[in-house]
Design a protein around this motif. Structure first.
Motif, PDB file in Angstrom:
ATOM      1  N   ASP A  15      -8.705   3.377  -1.568  1.00  0.00           N
ATOM      2  CA  ASP A  15      -8.519   3.938  -2.900  1.00  0.00           C
ATOM      3  C   ASP A  15      -8.066   2.851  -3.878  1.00  0.00           C
ATOM      4  OD1 ASP A  15      -5.920   3.571  -1.972  1.00  0.00           O
ATOM      5  OD2 ASP A  15      -5.346   5.679  -2.068  1.00  0.00           O
ATOM      6  N   PHE A  16      -7.837   3.236  -5.108  1.00  0.00           N
ATOM      7  CA  PHE A  16      -7.390   2.367  -6.190  1.00  0.00           C
ATOM      8  C   PHE A  16      -8.397   1.270  -6.541  1.00  0.00           C
ATOM      9  CE2 PHE A  16      -3.702   4.753  -5.186  1.00  0.00           C
ATOM     10  CZ  PHE A  16      -2.969   4.836  -6.358  1.00  0.00           C
ATOM     11  N   ALA A  45      -3.711  -0.244  -1.007  1.00  0.00           N
ATOM     12  CA  ALA A  45      -3.788  -0.028  -2.441  1.00  0.00           C
ATOM     13  C   ALA A  45      -3.066  -1.126  -3.222  1.00  0.00           C
ATOM     14  CB  ALA A  45      -3.214   1.336  -2.800  1.00  0.00           C
ATOM     15  N   MET A  73      -4.709   6.747  -9.591  1.00  0.00           N
ATOM     16  CA  MET A  73      -5.617   5.597  -9.519  1.00  0.00           C
ATOM     17  C   MET A  73      -5.993   5.054 -10.897  1.00  0.00           C
ATOM     18  SD  MET A  73      -7.972   6.890  -6.322  1.00  0.00           S
ATOM     19  CE  MET A  73      -9.283   5.720  -6.582  1.00  0.00           C
ATOM     20  N   SER A 110      -5.156   1.441 -11.826  1.00  0.00           N
ATOM     21  CA  SER A 110      -6.071   0.317 -11.613  1.00  0.00           C
ATOM     22  C   SER A 110      -6.957   0.090 -12.825  1.00  0.00           C
ATOM     23  CB  SER A 110      -6.931   0.550 -10.367  1.00  0.00           C
ATOM     24  OG  SER A 110      -6.158   0.501  -9.196  1.00  0.00           O
ATOM     25  N   SER A 114      -5.650  -3.505  -3.801  1.00  0.00           N
ATOM     26  CA  SER A 114      -6.521  -2.968  -4.851  1.00  0.00           C
ATOM     27  C   SER A 114      -5.931  -3.238  -6.235  1.00  0.00           C
ATOM     28  CB  SER A 114      -6.725  -1.459  -4.662  1.00  0.00           C
ATOM     29  OG  SER A 114      -7.377  -1.176  -3.445  1.00  0.00           O
ATOM     30  N   TRP A 115      -4.626  -3.059  -6.376  1.00  0.00           N
ATOM     31  CA  TRP A 115      -3.978  -3.380  -7.649  1.00  0.00           C
ATOM     32  C   TRP A 115      -4.144  -4.861  -7.989  1.00  0.00           C
ATOM     33  CZ3 TRP A 115       1.428  -0.524  -7.777  1.00  0.00           C
ATOM     34  CH2 TRP A 115       1.259   0.717  -8.413  1.00  0.00           C
ATOM     35  N   GLY A 168       0.817  -1.213   0.000  1.00  0.00           N
ATOM     36  CA  GLY A 168       0.000   0.000   0.000  1.00  0.00           C
ATOM     37  C   GLY A 168       0.848   1.258   0.000  1.00  0.00           C
TER      38      GLY A 168
END
Length: 264
Positions: free
Chosen positions: A146-147, A115, A91, A94, A118-119, A63
């Protein structure tokens, strides 16, 4: 030293490595800018059929680097709408991972949090080392996320489990990631990259038109009605059926031999 490296280890395969191993590949503004540039380069290359994303050292991506400030301070001294706009630019990585023509694979070799998770969720496929550890982690950092993880994770593991992971913010291991369907396989650390490379090579040997349009169907289906999806499927399926690759696939099946695809 580049913070994000790009290699082509085999024909049609891009290997992208996050390269801040001393910080578990946590994100900084410089890394995010490099990642966006590299992802964009891969997405624009018609010869790349598969992109693999992994991390150097012991981590995939943990992250934002909180040692730099809240959320990794990736937006610098910006505040309010300006900070949000800058973050949204970063972002976009992504979205590129999720929607580029190439199939994207996250090879999760270690810490995968915030994050970074998230990726991983933005990728098409995820494979993990048994040493990998996961956590949404945003709540612990006083952040909302986020992301794109709050959009992708429910679609991968279901809404209820995604809420559990985000709201309770409890770390979990590769065995749990496999059990809930976050990753396709959990293998030994030594076998992670060979396993992912084998999957990638298999994908590069598939019919290129069909592979790309299957991914496009899946991406478009996330935003369309069932009726719209049926319409688009029919058009793309018919297009593929008229291709030389479909004819080659049928002939190879009858001849009991591997098909040799030309992408036409």
């Amino acid at each position: 030293m580049p913070l994000v490296t790009l290699e082509v280890p085999d024909e049609g395969i891009a290997l992208v490595t996050l390269n801040r191993p001393e910080r578990l590949n946590t994100m900084t503004a410089d890394m995010l800018q490099e990642a966006r540039d590299v992802f964009t380069t891969v997405a624009a290359d018609p010869f790349i059929k598969v992109m693999i994303l992994t991390g150097a050292g012991r981590g995939f991506c943990a992250g934002g680097d909180l040692a730099e400030g809240p959320g990794g301070a990736v937006t610098g001294n910006l505040t309010g709408e300006a900070a949000a706009d800058k973050l949204r630019e970063f972002m976009e990585t992504s979205m590129i991972l999720h929607s580029m023509p190439a199939v994207t694979i996250a090879a999760v070799n270690g810490a995968c949090a915030g994050a970074g998770l998230s990726w991983a969720c933005a990728a098409d496929l995820r494979f993990a080392s048994v040493k990998a550890r996961f956590n949404t982690a945003f709540l612990d950092a006083g952040l909302s996320g986020d992301f794109g993880g709050t959009w992708t994770l429910p679609r991968i593991i279901g809404a209820g489990r995604a809420r559990e992971k985000y709201l309770l913010s409890e770390p979990f291991d590769a065995a749990e990631a496999l059990r809930i369907g976050l990753v396709s396989e959990a293998v030994s650390a030594d076998e992670l990259m060979p396993t992912v490379m084998a999957k990638a090579k298999r994908l590069t040997q598939a019919a290129p038109l069909a592979l790309q349009l299957i991914k496009q169907n899946l991406v478009d289906g996330e935003y369309s009605t069932f009726s719209e999806a049926l319409h688009v499927e029919a058009k793309r399926h018919s297009f593929c059926a008229e291709s030389k690759d479909a004819a080659e696939a049928a002939t190879a099946f009858m001849d009991k031999r591997p098909a040799v695809f030309s992408g036409r």
